[in-house]
Scaffold this active site. Structure first.
Site, mmCIF file in Angstrom:
data_model
loop_
_atom_site.group_PDB
_atom_site.id
_atom_site.type_symbol
_atom_site.label_atom_id
_atom_site.label_comp_id
_atom_site.label_asym_id
_atom_site.label_seq_id
_atom_site.Cartn_x
_atom_site.Cartn_y
_atom_site.Cartn_z
ATOM 1 N N GLU A 1 0.829 -1.209 0.000
ATOM 2 C CA GLU A 1 0.000 0.000 0.000
ATOM 3 C C GLU A 1 0.865 1.261 0.000
ATOM 4 O O GLU A 1 0.519 2.258 -0.627
ATOM 5 C CB GLU A 1 -0.924 0.002 1.221
ATOM 6 C CG GLU A 1 -2.058 -0.995 1.158
ATOM 7 C CD GLU A 1 -3.115 -0.584 0.145
ATOM 8 O OE1 GLU A 1 -4.155 -0.043 0.543
ATOM 9 O OE2 GLU A 1 -2.891 -0.800 -1.073
ATOM 10 N N THR B 1 -7.409 9.867 -6.174
ATOM 11 C CA THR B 1 -7.283 9.626 -4.732
ATOM 12 C C THR B 1 -6.608 10.797 -4.026
ATOM 13 O O THR B 1 -6.996 11.179 -2.917
ATOM 14 C CB THR B 1 -6.480 8.332 -4.481
ATOM 15 O OG1 THR B 1 -7.155 7.248 -5.114
ATOM 16 C CG2 THR B 1 -6.361 8.047 -2.996
#
Length: 311
Positions: free
Chosen positions: A130, A183
């Site tokens: 991530e 994002t």
């Protein structure tokens, strides 16, 4: 074991009131990874499908390979690994695409190397994927992808994750409209300070949602699925948010929210029939706006990754 093929699920992060601390896994979509031990001592990505050429094959830059390299280094192994990655979900969808690949990689390499770690011990390695994908090692997608079910991130320092019991008949519906939300934009738009009254209400909702899950109290779950801080701001980035929400609630959704940073949105409901009806209503709402969408309906996935094949 010389070879393994694993599926890891998509996830919904934030779950309305639980910004950065709550997430849950679903049965579909998800990603598939295949690992094979090799005679060389490198971690190599041999193929990626389903990404339209967008993901790097450089082992230092891909989420899956970064996870595997970190894991092998931690256990002191120079084992060579060849990777085939199948992306079965849209990138940038708000459904934890990078988390699914990271979780699949962590689960698969742990199994392939004889399970030297528990899944909770393997979680920090999945979080490194991530970090590569979005610049921060958030766990609200990758923890449920790896552990299954609902997961609360109680603390990051030290890392403390808690799997929450899920009601047996709880279903999720996710609609992914064919639009894009950056994002970085979705995070940058957020305010750095929150009024105390809104914060207090949000804390109450997080506690109520967890209590509702533990007690299988669907009314409490419904009453707690309200975000007073994040979604009122982020929703302006998602065309059709209001009509999709109205359609879902009209068809008996327990609650409605943005999945991750969007553009996907999700609902929870008490049975499969209602979940499918909600999905149809949201798809129709977007169709009337001239926007295509994909709908995914499933029970909350309590299992996490599964082995598809091994030898």
């Amino acid at each position: 074991m010389e070879k393994i093929k694993v599926f890891a699920p998509a996830t919904v992060a934030n779950v309305t009131c639980g910004f950065d601390v709550l997430g849950f896994a679903v049965n579909a979509p998800g990603d598939i990874i295949e690992l094979q031990k090799a005679d060389h001592n490198e971690v190599r990505i041999l193929s990626i499908t389903g990404d339209n050429g967008r993901l790097p094959k450089d082992a230092e830059k891909n989420t899956a390979s970064v996870v595997i390299k970190a894991f092998l280094e931690a256990i002191g192994s120079k084992q060579g690994i060849d990777i085939h990655l199948e992306k079965q979900m849209p990138l940038g969808s708000g459904m934890g695409s990078s988390a699914a690949s990271s979780a699949a990689a962590a689960f698969a390499i742990n199994k392939l190397m004889g399970e030297p770690m528990s899944m909770k011990e393997a979680l920090p390695f999945a979080m490194e994927g991530e970090r590569i994908a979005c610049g921060a090692a958030h766990a609200d997608n990758v923890a449920p992808a790896l552990l299954g079910g609902f997961v609360l991130i109680r603390s990051y320092d030290p890392l403390d994750v808690i799997k929450i019991k899920t009601p047996e008949h709880l279903y999720s519906t996710i609609v992914h409209p064919h639009i894009e939300v950056n994002t970085k934009d979705a995070r940058n738009i957020l305010r750095g300070q929150v009024p105390l009254d809104k914060a207090v209400k949000q804390w109450g909702n997080v506690g109520g949602l967890i209590a509702g899950l533990l007690q299988s109290d669907y009314e409490m779950i419904s009453n707690s699925m309200e975000d007073t801080i994040i979604e009122p701001i982020r929703s302006i980035l998602i065309p059709g948010y209001d009509v999709a929400k109205a359609a879902a609630l009209k068809n008996n959704a327990l609650g409605f929210g943005i999945s991750g940073s969007g553009p996907s949105m999700f609902t929870l409901s008490q049975n499969e029939k209602t979940a499918k009806k909600i999905g149809e209503s949201m798809r129709d709402a977007y169709k009337q706006l001239g926007i295509g969408s994909d709908v995914y309906t499933s029970k909350v996935n309590d299992e996490g990754p599964i082995i598809l094949y091994s030898e």
